[in-house]
Design a protein around this motif. Structure first.
Motif, PDB file in Angstrom:
ATOM      1  N   ARG A  10       0.836  -1.194   0.000  1.00  0.00           N
ATOM      2  CA  ARG A  10       0.000   0.000   0.000  1.00  0.00           C
ATOM      3  C   ARG A  10       0.867   1.239   0.000  1.00  0.00           C
ATOM      4  NH1 ARG A  10      -3.789  -0.279   4.990  1.00  0.00           N
ATOM      5  NH2 ARG A  10      -1.904  -1.147   5.926  1.00  0.00           N
ATOM      6  N   PRO A  11       0.378   2.355  -0.576  1.00  0.00           N
ATOM      7  CA  PRO A  11       1.156   3.584  -0.508  1.00  0.00           C
ATOM      8  C   PRO A  11       1.385   3.992   0.939  1.00  0.00           C
ATOM      9  CG  PRO A  11      -0.647   3.803  -2.073  1.00  0.00           C
ATOM     10  CD  PRO A  11      -0.860   2.525  -1.326  1.00  0.00           C
ATOM     11  N   ALA A  12       2.627   4.286   1.284  1.00  0.00           N
ATOM     12  CA  ALA A  12       2.945   4.655   2.661  1.00  0.00           C
ATOM     13  C   ALA A  12       2.526   6.088   2.931  1.00  0.00           C
ATOM     14  CB  ALA A  12       4.448   4.493   2.898  1.00  0.00           C
ATOM     15  N   GLU A  13       1.917   6.308   4.078  1.00  0.00           N
ATOM     16  CA  GLU A  13       1.508   7.639   4.487  1.00  0.00           C
ATOM     17  C   GLU A  13       2.455   8.142   5.572  1.00  0.00           C
ATOM     18  OE1 GLU A  13      -0.844   9.095   2.912  1.00  0.00           O
ATOM     19  OE2 GLU A  13      -1.681   7.413   1.822  1.00  0.00           O
ATOM     20  N   MET A  14       2.329   9.430   5.883  1.00  0.00           N
ATOM     21  CA  MET A  14       3.111   9.964   6.981  1.00  0.00           C
ATOM     22  C   MET A  14       2.623   9.364   8.289  1.00  0.00           C
ATOM     23  SD  MET A  14       1.602  13.804   7.550  1.00  0.00           S
ATOM     24  CE  MET A  14       2.180  14.397   5.969  1.00  0.00           C
ATOM     25  N   LEU A  15       3.497   9.367   9.297  1.00  0.00           N
ATOM     26  CA  LEU A  15       3.096   8.874  10.612  1.00  0.00           C
ATOM     27  C   LEU A  15       1.884   9.644  11.111  1.00  0.00           C
ATOM     28  CD1 LEU A  15       6.497   8.483  12.498  1.00  0.00           C
ATOM     29  CD2 LEU A  15       5.036   6.649  11.634  1.00  0.00           C
ATOM     30  N   PRO A  16       1.036   9.000  11.908  1.00  0.00           N
ATOM     31  CA  PRO A  16      -0.102   9.731  12.482  1.00  0.00           C
ATOM     32  C   PRO A  16       0.398  10.854  13.379  1.00  0.00           C
ATOM     33  CG  PRO A  16      -0.269   7.363  12.897  1.00  0.00           C
ATOM     34  CD  PRO A  16       1.088   7.606  12.348  1.00  0.00           C
ATOM     35  N   PRO A  17      -0.346  11.919  13.517  1.00  0.00           N
ATOM     36  CA  PRO A  17       0.063  12.992  14.422  1.00  0.00           C
ATOM     37  C   PRO A  17      -0.059  12.546  15.869  1.00  0.00           C
ATOM     38  CG  PRO A  17      -2.127  13.424  13.550  1.00  0.00           C
ATOM     39  CD  PRO A  17      -1.602  12.229  12.811  1.00  0.00           C
ATOM     40  N   PRO A  18       0.641  13.209  16.784  1.00  0.00           N
ATOM     41  CA  PRO A  18       0.525  12.865  18.204  1.00  0.00           C
ATOM     42  C   PRO A  18      -0.847  13.233  18.743  1.00  0.00           C
ATOM     43  CG  PRO A  18       1.826  14.858  17.931  1.00  0.00           C
ATOM     44  CD  PRO A  18       1.589  14.330  16.548  1.00  0.00           C
ATOM     45  N   HIS A  19      -1.212  12.671  19.908  1.00  0.00           N
ATOM     46  CA  HIS A  19      -2.505  12.974  20.530  1.00  0.00           C
ATOM     47  C   HIS A  19      -2.603  14.460  20.886  1.00  0.00           C
ATOM     48  CE1 HIS A  19      -3.278   8.736  20.603  1.00  0.00           C
ATOM     49  NE2 HIS A  19      -2.297   8.477  21.447  1.00  0.00           N
ATOM     50  N   SER A  20      -1.507  15.017  21.345  1.00  0.00           N
ATOM     51  CA  SER A  20      -1.440  16.439  21.680  1.00  0.00           C
ATOM     52  C   SER A  20      -0.048  16.937  21.307  1.00  0.00           C
ATOM     53  CB  SER A  20      -1.710  16.670  23.176  1.00  0.00           C
ATOM     54  OG  SER A  20      -0.762  15.965  23.959  1.00  0.00           O
ATOM     55  N   VAL A  21       0.111  18.236  21.231  1.00  0.00           N
ATOM     56  CA  VAL A  21       1.399  18.797  20.818  1.00  0.00           C
ATOM     57  C   VAL A  21       2.466  18.471  21.861  1.00  0.00           C
ATOM     58  CG1 VAL A  21       2.683  20.903  20.301  1.00  0.00           C
ATOM     59  CG2 VAL A  21       0.300  20.671  19.547  1.00  0.00           C
ATOM     60  N   PRO A  22       3.562  17.833  21.465  1.00  0.00           N
ATOM     61  CA  PRO A  22       4.656  17.552  22.409  1.00  0.00           C
ATOM     62  C   PRO A  22       5.529  18.797  22.570  1.00  0.00           C
ATOM     63  CG  PRO A  22       5.183  16.643  20.256  1.00  0.00           C
ATOM     64  CD  PRO A  22       3.809  17.251  20.131  1.00  0.00           C
ATOM     65  N   TRP A  23       5.086  19.712  23.428  1.00  0.00           N
ATOM     66  CA  TRP A  23       5.718  21.027  23.485  1.00  0.00           C
ATOM     67  C   TRP A  23       7.186  20.986  23.876  1.00  0.00           C
ATOM     68  CZ3 TRP A  23       3.880  24.715  20.837  1.00  0.00           C
ATOM     69  CH2 TRP A  23       2.491  24.857  20.656  1.00  0.00           C
TER      70      TRP A  23
ATOM     71  N   VAL B  62      10.696  12.299  10.338  1.00  0.00           N
ATOM     72  CA  VAL B  62      10.799  13.445   9.420  1.00  0.00           C
ATOM     73  C   VAL B  62      10.240  13.131   8.031  1.00  0.00           C
ATOM     74  CG1 VAL B  62      12.804  14.320  10.662  1.00  0.00           C
ATOM     75  CG2 VAL B  62      13.164  12.916   8.605  1.00  0.00           C
ATOM     76  N   GLY B  63       9.733  11.927   7.840  1.00  0.00           N
ATOM     77  CA  GLY B  63       9.084  11.596   6.572  1.00  0.00           C
ATOM     78  C   GLY B  63       9.997  11.179   5.443  1.00  0.00           C
ATOM     79  N   LEU B  64      11.278  10.954   5.729  1.00  0.00           N
ATOM     80  CA  LEU B  64      12.204  10.586   4.648  1.00  0.00           C
ATOM     81  C   LEU B  64      12.154   9.091   4.372  1.00  0.00           C
ATOM     82  CD1 LEU B  64      15.390  12.784   5.088  1.00  0.00           C
ATOM     83  CD2 LEU B  64      13.726  12.838   3.236  1.00  0.00           C
ATOM     84  N   ARG B  65      10.989   8.629   4.020  1.00  0.00           N
ATOM     85  CA  ARG B  65      10.771   7.271   3.566  1.00  0.00           C
ATOM     86  C   ARG B  65      10.312   7.333   2.116  1.00  0.00           C
ATOM     87  NH1 ARG B  65      13.267   3.368   6.486  1.00  0.00           N
ATOM     88  NH2 ARG B  65      12.904   3.630   8.738  1.00  0.00           N
TER      89      ARG B  65
ATOM     90  N   GLY C  54      13.057  19.857   8.796  1.00  0.00           N
ATOM     91  CA  GLY C  54      12.626  20.358  10.102  1.00  0.00           C
ATOM     92  C   GLY C  54      11.226  20.911  10.106  1.00  0.00           C
ATOM     93  N   TRP C  55      10.940  21.835   9.183  1.00  0.00           N
ATOM     94  CA  TRP C  55       9.666  22.567   9.255  1.00  0.00           C
ATOM     95  C   TRP C  55       8.473  21.760   8.765  1.00  0.00           C
ATOM     96  CZ3 TRP C  55      11.270  25.660  12.515  1.00  0.00           C
ATOM     97  CH2 TRP C  55      12.449  26.402  12.375  1.00  0.00           C
ATOM     98  N   ARG C  56       8.596  21.140   7.606  1.00  0.00           N
ATOM     99  CA  ARG C  56       7.466  20.387   7.060  1.00  0.00           C
ATOM    100  C   ARG C  56       7.568  18.895   7.344  1.00  0.00           C
ATOM    101  NH1 ARG C  56       7.452  25.658   6.353  1.00  0.00           N
ATOM    102  NH2 ARG C  56       9.289  25.394   5.029  1.00  0.00           N
ATOM    103  N   GLY C  57       8.796  18.349   7.405  1.00  0.00           N
ATOM    104  CA  GLY C  57       8.932  16.926   7.689  1.00  0.00           C
ATOM    105  C   GLY C  57       8.605  16.583   9.125  1.00  0.00           C
ATOM    106  N   TRP C  58       9.083  17.400  10.084  1.00  0.00           N
ATOM    107  CA  TRP C  58       8.903  17.081  11.505  1.00  0.00           C
ATOM    108  C   TRP C  58       7.886  17.979  12.188  1.00  0.00           C
ATOM    109  CZ3 TRP C  58       9.799  19.233  16.413  1.00  0.00           C
ATOM    110  CH2 TRP C  58       9.771  18.309  17.477  1.00  0.00           C
TER     111      TRP C  58
ATOM    112  N   GLU D   8       1.941  16.987   2.230  1.00  0.00           N
ATOM    113  CA  GLU D   8       0.806  16.069   2.388  1.00  0.00           C
ATOM    114  C   GLU D   8       0.598  15.257   1.118  1.00  0.00           C
ATOM    115  OE1 GLU D   8      -1.227  15.357   4.894  1.00  0.00           O
ATOM    116  OE2 GLU D   8      -0.663  16.858   6.389  1.00  0.00           O
ATOM    117  N   ARG D   9       0.690  15.901  -0.026  1.00  0.00           N
ATOM    118  CA  ARG D   9       0.517  15.207  -1.301  1.00  0.00           C
ATOM    119  C   ARG D   9       1.589  14.151  -1.513  1.00  0.00           C
ATOM    120  NH1 ARG D   9      -4.332  15.316  -4.023  1.00  0.00           N
ATOM    121  NH2 ARG D   9      -5.250  17.398  -3.854  1.00  0.00           N
ATOM    122  N   ALA D  10       2.775  14.384  -0.937  1.00  0.00           N
ATOM    123  CA  ALA D  10       3.890  13.451  -1.097  1.00  0.00           C
ATOM    124  C   ALA D  10       3.914  12.403   0.004  1.00  0.00           C
ATOM    125  CB  ALA D  10       5.204  14.218  -1.106  1.00  0.00           C
ATOM    126  N   GLY D  11       2.822  12.251   0.756  1.00  0.00           N
ATOM    127  CA  GLY D  11       2.759  11.252   1.804  1.00  0.00           C
ATOM    128  C   GLY D  11       3.656  11.541   2.982  1.00  0.00           C
ATOM    129  N   GLY D  12       3.947  12.834   3.210  1.00  0.00           N
ATOM    130  CA  GLY D  12       4.775  13.220   4.339  1.00  0.00           C
ATOM    131  C   GLY D  12       6.241  13.391   4.011  1.00  0.00           C
TER     132      GLY D  12
END
Length: 325
Positions: A8-21, A85-88, A177-181, A244-248
């Motif tokens: 299956r096409p790989a997607e980005m990891l799911p977001p965290p439940h809350s922001v890990p400040w 960081v999405g580098l898959r 950093g900015w868009r990957g993580w 987002e279009r690039a699957g993260g």
């Protein structure tokens, strides 16, 4: 029968439940410190941002967000750096093959449209580009490289393309950093909140160079900082939509970022005539001005997958299993 997850096409990891400040703040502090360290000499060296070493040192400084993710992921969150960081690439090749060239074309269109609208609104210019072509040919002849106009234009465009490709490396340093993580970490804030907060962190990261004249040359620095924050909101939206279009994967966004940096000056130069630079307004007539911001937001709105909006906002608790990468 469900398909094999490995196919299956790989997607980005799911977001965290809350922001890990805590990791977010540590990431921002490291990225800021590294860029500030890179910019520090040019606060004192003659010429400032006009110093011949500035662009080289700045390119190194652009790697700061990627370095910050390496430190945070390995020492704070202790996850898989490539996943975080999405580098898959497995399952994403078709998307990358599509969105790398599309990202370049989108950014070229925004830069070109900003320049054209500038002339249409009354700033002196030549939409045929002939003034620029002849001036370029004369400049090359004066430098000892006499050649026909079409050849001179081809050489300039080819050199710009090479610069774009080389500039992808430092641009990827930012995009990791900015868009990957960071993009994924802030999703629990909701769609608008994540974009605005992410853009604010990104724009203020530029302070060490914005304060010495980078972006909006000649403009009062408080106005430049304020305008740049707005421009970063638009660009964060666009680069995030492309990611987002690039699957993260942040690679297409890096190509868009590199295109912005490499061609914004060329776009203005191609339509420029005598008086263009004196009468243009950096707060209006560039991709970082009102015209470019409007075009960028419009492009981002069209590109952002509708289904991706559901990944923003507080996430339900429960097991989260990413697709096989």
């Amino acid at each position: 029968m469900s398909p094999n997850p490995a196919h299956r096409p790989a997607e980005m990891l799911p977001p965290p439940h809350s922001v890990p400040w805590k990791p977010v703040l540590i990431f921002a502090a490291i990225a800021y410190a590294l860029l500030a360290l890179s910019a520090a000499p040019f606060w004192f060296l003659p010429g400032g941002i006009a110093h011949p070493l500035y662009s080289w040192v700045l390119s190194a400084g652009m790697l700061a967000p990627a370095i910050a993710t390496v430190i945070v992921v390995n020492l704070v969150t202790r996850g898989s750096w490539r996943d975080e960081v999405g580098l898959r690439f497995r399952g994403r090749w078709k998307r990358l093959a599509l969105w790398i060239p599309l990202a370049v074309l989108v950014m070229l269109a925004i830069n070109a449209a900003s320049a054209v609208i500038m002339v249409l609104r009354g700033v002196p210019g030549d939409l045929t580009g002939s003034t620029w072509a002849h001036a370029t040919t004369i400049a090359m002849a004066d430098a000892g490289a006499e050649m026909p106009v079409p050849v001179a234009v081809t050489v300039v465009l080819a050199l710009t393309a090479v610069n774009l490709l080389v500039s992808v490396i430092p641009a990827l340093g930012e995009e990791i950093g900015w868009r990957g993580w960071l993009w994924r970490q802030l999703k629990p804030l909701g769609f608008t909140g994540a974009i605005v907060v992410g853009a604010l962190i990104w724009s203020l990261w530029h302070l060490p160079i914005t304060l010495i004249g980078h972006n909006y040359p000649g403009a009062p620095r408080p106005l430049a900082i304020g305008m740049f924050i707005i421009a970063c909101v638009a660009l964060h939206f666009l680069f995030g939509a492309i990611t987002e279009r690039a699957g993260g994967n942040p690679l297409p966004a890096a190509f868009a970022h590199s295109t912005l940096n490499s061609t914004v000056g060329l776009a203005v130069s191609i339509v420029a005539t005598q008086g263009t630079l004196e009468q243009m307004n950096w707060f209006i007539d560039t991709p970082l001005g009102v015209i470019g911001i409007a075009l960028t937001v419009f492009a981002a709105y069209l590109i952002m997958p509708r289904g991706a909006r559901g990944t923003f906002g507080p996430q339900p608790h429960g097991p989260q299993t990413p697709d096989a990468l």
